[in-house]
Design a protein around this motif. Sequence first.
Motif, PDB file in Angstrom:
ATOM      1  N   VAL A  91     -20.021  -8.305   7.852  1.00  0.00           N
ATOM      2  CA  VAL A  91     -18.848  -7.709   8.492  1.00  0.00           C
ATOM      3  C   VAL A  91     -17.589  -8.496   8.117  1.00  0.00           C
ATOM      4  CG1 VAL A  91     -17.760  -7.156  10.706  1.00  0.00           C
ATOM      5  CG2 VAL A  91     -20.228  -6.891  10.418  1.00  0.00           C
ATOM      6  N   ARG A  92     -16.557  -7.760   7.744  1.00  0.00           N
ATOM      7  CA  ARG A  92     -15.257  -8.380   7.473  1.00  0.00           C
ATOM      8  C   ARG A  92     -14.162  -7.537   8.082  1.00  0.00           C
ATOM      9  NH1 ARG A  92     -14.707 -11.811   2.537  1.00  0.00           N
ATOM     10  NH2 ARG A  92     -16.835 -12.198   1.892  1.00  0.00           N
ATOM     11  N   LEU A  93     -13.117  -8.205   8.534  1.00  0.00           N
ATOM     12  CA  LEU A  93     -11.897  -7.483   8.874  1.00  0.00           C
ATOM     13  C   LEU A  93     -11.114  -7.261   7.588  1.00  0.00           C
ATOM     14  CD1 LEU A  93     -10.615  -9.476  11.988  1.00  0.00           C
ATOM     15  CD2 LEU A  93     -11.774  -7.258  11.960  1.00  0.00           C
ATOM     16  N   PRO A  94     -10.428  -6.123   7.473  1.00  0.00           N
ATOM     17  CA  PRO A  94      -9.535  -5.954   6.328  1.00  0.00           C
ATOM     18  C   PRO A  94      -8.435  -7.021   6.375  1.00  0.00           C
ATOM     19  CG  PRO A  94      -9.681  -3.931   7.635  1.00  0.00           C
ATOM     20  CD  PRO A  94     -10.366  -5.004   8.413  1.00  0.00           C
ATOM     21  N   VAL A  95      -8.072  -7.513   5.217  1.00  0.00           N
ATOM     22  CA  VAL A  95      -7.007  -8.515   5.129  1.00  0.00           C
ATOM     23  C   VAL A  95      -5.849  -7.928   4.333  1.00  0.00           C
ATOM     24  CG1 VAL A  95      -6.400 -10.810   4.279  1.00  0.00           C
ATOM     25  CG2 VAL A  95      -8.665 -10.398   5.249  1.00  0.00           C
ATOM     26  N   HIS A  96      -4.666  -8.050   4.865  1.00  0.00           N
ATOM     27  CA  HIS A  96      -3.468  -7.547   4.189  1.00  0.00           C
ATOM     28  C   HIS A  96      -2.667  -8.719   3.639  1.00  0.00           C
ATOM     29  CE1 HIS A  96      -3.621  -3.374   5.946  1.00  0.00           C
ATOM     30  NE2 HIS A  96      -4.462  -4.018   6.723  1.00  0.00           N
ATOM     31  N   ASP A  97      -1.994  -8.485   2.529  1.00  0.00           N
ATOM     32  CA  ASP A  97      -1.079  -9.497   2.017  1.00  0.00           C
ATOM     33  C   ASP A  97       0.131  -9.591   2.949  1.00  0.00           C
ATOM     34  OD1 ASP A  97      -2.618 -10.008  -0.246  1.00  0.00           O
ATOM     35  OD2 ASP A  97      -1.696  -8.360  -1.339  1.00  0.00           O
ATOM     36  N   VAL A  98       0.629 -10.800   3.127  1.00  0.00           N
ATOM     37  CA  VAL A  98       1.807 -11.027   3.959  1.00  0.00           C
ATOM     38  C   VAL A  98       2.812 -11.826   3.160  1.00  0.00           C
ATOM     39  CG1 VAL A  98       2.641 -11.871   6.181  1.00  0.00           C
ATOM     40  CG2 VAL A  98       0.249 -11.280   5.929  1.00  0.00           C
ATOM     41  N   ARG A  99       4.086 -11.518   3.325  1.00  0.00           N
ATOM     42  CA  ARG A  99       5.118 -12.334   2.686  1.00  0.00           C
ATOM     43  C   ARG A  99       6.326 -12.396   3.608  1.00  0.00           C
ATOM     44  NH1 ARG A  99       7.304  -8.252  -2.139  1.00  0.00           N
ATOM     45  NH2 ARG A  99       8.555  -6.913  -0.761  1.00  0.00           N
ATOM     46  N   LEU A 100       7.181 -13.352   3.311  1.00  0.00           N
ATOM     47  CA  LEU A 100       8.394 -13.564   4.089  1.00  0.00           C
ATOM     48  C   LEU A 100       9.576 -13.252   3.185  1.00  0.00           C
ATOM     49  CD1 LEU A 100       8.779 -14.566   6.967  1.00  0.00           C
ATOM     50  CD2 LEU A 100       8.948 -16.881   6.056  1.00  0.00           C
ATOM     51  N   THR A 101      10.417 -12.321   3.609  1.00  0.00           N
ATOM     52  CA  THR A 101      11.604 -11.975   2.823  1.00  0.00           C
ATOM     53  C   THR A 101      12.828 -12.128   3.714  1.00  0.00           C
ATOM     54  OG1 THR A 101      10.331 -10.376   1.511  1.00  0.00           O
ATOM     55  CG2 THR A 101      12.721 -10.171   1.449  1.00  0.00           C
ATOM     56  N   GLY A 102      13.649 -13.119   3.405  1.00  0.00           N
ATOM     57  CA  GLY A 102      14.856 -13.344   4.200  1.00  0.00           C
ATOM     58  C   GLY A 102      14.548 -13.546   5.674  1.00  0.00           C
ATOM     59  N   GLY A 103      13.455 -14.252   5.969  1.00  0.00           N
ATOM     60  CA  GLY A 103      13.105 -14.541   7.357  1.00  0.00           C
ATOM     61  C   GLY A 103      12.394 -13.408   8.064  1.00  0.00           C
ATOM     62  N   VAL A 104      12.101 -12.312   7.340  1.00  0.00           N
ATOM     63  CA  VAL A 104      11.407 -11.169   7.940  1.00  0.00           C
ATOM     64  C   VAL A 104       9.982 -11.094   7.380  1.00  0.00           C
ATOM     65  CG1 VAL A 104      11.357  -8.644   8.092  1.00  0.00           C
ATOM     66  CG2 VAL A 104      13.522  -9.881   8.337  1.00  0.00           C
ATOM     67  N   ILE A 105       9.024 -10.906   8.280  1.00  0.00           N
ATOM     68  CA  ILE A 105       7.627 -10.804   7.863  1.00  0.00           C
ATOM     69  C   ILE A 105       7.371  -9.409   7.314  1.00  0.00           C
ATOM     70  CG2 ILE A 105       5.233 -10.855   8.652  1.00  0.00           C
ATOM     71  CD1 ILE A 105       6.181 -12.755  10.888  1.00  0.00           C
ATOM     72  N   GLU A 106       6.808  -9.355   6.121  1.00  0.00           N
ATOM     73  CA  GLU A 106       6.438  -8.087   5.508  1.00  0.00           C
ATOM     74  C   GLU A 106       4.938  -8.089   5.233  1.00  0.00           C
ATOM     75  OE1 GLU A 106      10.546  -6.957   3.159  1.00  0.00           O
ATOM     76  OE2 GLU A 106       8.918  -7.881   2.026  1.00  0.00           O
ATOM     77  N   VAL A 107       4.321  -6.932   5.473  1.00  0.00           N
ATOM     78  CA  VAL A 107       2.880  -6.793   5.273  1.00  0.00           C
ATOM     79  C   VAL A 107       2.636  -5.695   4.261  1.00  0.00           C
ATOM     80  CG1 VAL A 107       0.710  -6.142   6.394  1.00  0.00           C
ATOM     81  CG2 VAL A 107       2.291  -7.665   7.547  1.00  0.00           C
ATOM     82  N   SER A 108       1.669  -5.924   3.394  1.00  0.00           N
ATOM     83  CA  SER A 108       1.320  -4.931   2.383  1.00  0.00           C
ATOM     84  C   SER A 108       0.294  -3.958   2.931  1.00  0.00           C
ATOM     85  CB  SER A 108       0.737  -5.636   1.161  1.00  0.00           C
ATOM     86  OG  SER A 108       0.142  -4.679   0.315  1.00  0.00           O
ATOM     87  N   ALA A 109       0.411  -2.710   2.507  1.00  0.00           N
ATOM     88  CA  ALA A 109      -0.586  -1.706   2.896  1.00  0.00           C
ATOM     89  C   ALA A 109      -1.898  -1.945   2.183  1.00  0.00           C
ATOM     90  CB  ALA A 109      -0.078  -0.303   2.576  1.00  0.00           C
ATOM     91  N   ARG A 110      -1.835  -2.659   1.081  1.00  0.00           N
ATOM     92  CA  ARG A 110      -3.050  -2.868   0.304  1.00  0.00           C
ATOM     93  C   ARG A 110      -3.981  -3.847   0.999  1.00  0.00           C
ATOM     94  NH1 ARG A 110      -2.172  -5.302  -5.396  1.00  0.00           N
ATOM     95  NH2 ARG A 110      -2.070  -7.195  -4.167  1.00  0.00           N
ATOM     96  N   ARG A 111      -5.212  -3.483   1.092  1.00  0.00           N
ATOM     97  CA  ARG A 111      -6.181  -4.370   1.717  1.00  0.00           C
ATOM     98  C   ARG A 111      -6.868  -5.195   0.642  1.00  0.00           C
ATOM     99  NH1 ARG A 111      -8.816  -0.391   6.234  1.00  0.00           N
ATOM    100  NH2 ARG A 111      -6.891  -0.093   7.392  1.00  0.00           N
ATOM    101  N   ASN A 112      -7.076  -6.446   0.963  1.00  0.00           N
ATOM    102  CA  ASN A 112      -7.746  -7.316  -0.005  1.00  0.00           C
ATOM    103  C   ASN A 112      -9.246  -7.100  -0.008  1.00  0.00           C
ATOM    104  OD1 ASN A 112      -5.295  -8.377  -0.513  1.00  0.00           O
ATOM    105  ND2 ASN A 112      -5.552 -10.147   0.811  1.00  0.00           N
ATOM    106  N   THR A 113      -9.756  -6.658   1.122  1.00  0.00           N
ATOM    107  CA  THR A 113     -11.201  -6.463   1.201  1.00  0.00           C
ATOM    108  C   THR A 113     -11.478  -5.039   1.643  1.00  0.00           C
ATOM    109  OG1 THR A 113     -11.273  -7.208   3.467  1.00  0.00           O
ATOM    110  CG2 THR A 113     -11.675  -8.861   1.774  1.00  0.00           C
ATOM    111  N   VAL A 114     -12.585  -4.520   1.236  1.00  0.00           N
ATOM    112  CA  VAL A 114     -12.927  -3.139   1.571  1.00  0.00           C
ATOM    113  C   VAL A 114     -14.282  -3.067   2.252  1.00  0.00           C
ATOM    114  CG1 VAL A 114     -11.583  -2.107  -0.271  1.00  0.00           C
ATOM    115  CG2 VAL A 114     -13.916  -2.828  -0.719  1.00  0.00           C
ATOM    116  N   GLU A 115     -14.796  -4.229   2.649  1.00  0.00           N
ATOM    117  CA  GLU A 115     -16.170  -4.272   3.146  1.00  0.00           C
ATOM    118  C   GLU A 115     -16.239  -4.143   4.661  1.00  0.00           C
ATOM    119  OE1 GLU A 115     -17.948  -7.814   1.282  1.00  0.00           O
ATOM    120  OE2 GLU A 115     -16.053  -7.796   0.243  1.00  0.00           O
TER     121      GLU A 115
END
Length: 122
Positions: free
Chosen positions: A94-118
Motif C-alpha cells: 500500500v502506498r499513498l500517492p505522492v505529488h511533487d511540491v515546489r515553492l514559487t515566490g513563497g507560495v506552495i505549488e503542488v503538481s497534479a502528477r503523481r509519483n506513484t501509482v500503486e
Amino acid sequence: MTGAAPVWTALCPLDALPADQGRAALLPDGTAVALFRLHGGELHALGNLDPFSGAPVICHGIVGDRAGVPVVTGPLGKQTFELATGRCLEDDTVRLPVHDVRLTGGVIEVSARRNTVETLVG
Ligand code: FES
C-alpha cells in the motif's frame, strides 16, 4: 510525444502552513491532497484518502519520524506512511500517492502528477 508537463496548482503561502501539521487541499481535478510542512522546512503532498478506511483523513495524521525518516501516522493511529514515498510501513503493498511540491515566490505549488501509482483504495 509523451510526458506532458506537470500542471502546478498554487495552494497557499508557505507561512499559512503550520510546521508539523497537515492541511487538506483540493486540486482542480478534484484530487484531495494532504499537505505537510516539516519544522525543517521540507514540504510534502500526499493523497488525502486513507487507503484503509477510504476517508479523507491523512491531513489529520500525526507527523513524526521513524529512525529519522519523516512519517505521518493516520488519525486512527494504526498505519504509518513515509512522507517522501507514501509507503505504508505496516503493509508494503500500500502506498499513498505522492505529488511533487515546489515553492514559487513563497507560495506552495503542488503538481497534479503523481509519483506513484500503486495506491490501493478500499
Ligand atoms: S485539514 Fe481540514 S479537513 Fe483535514
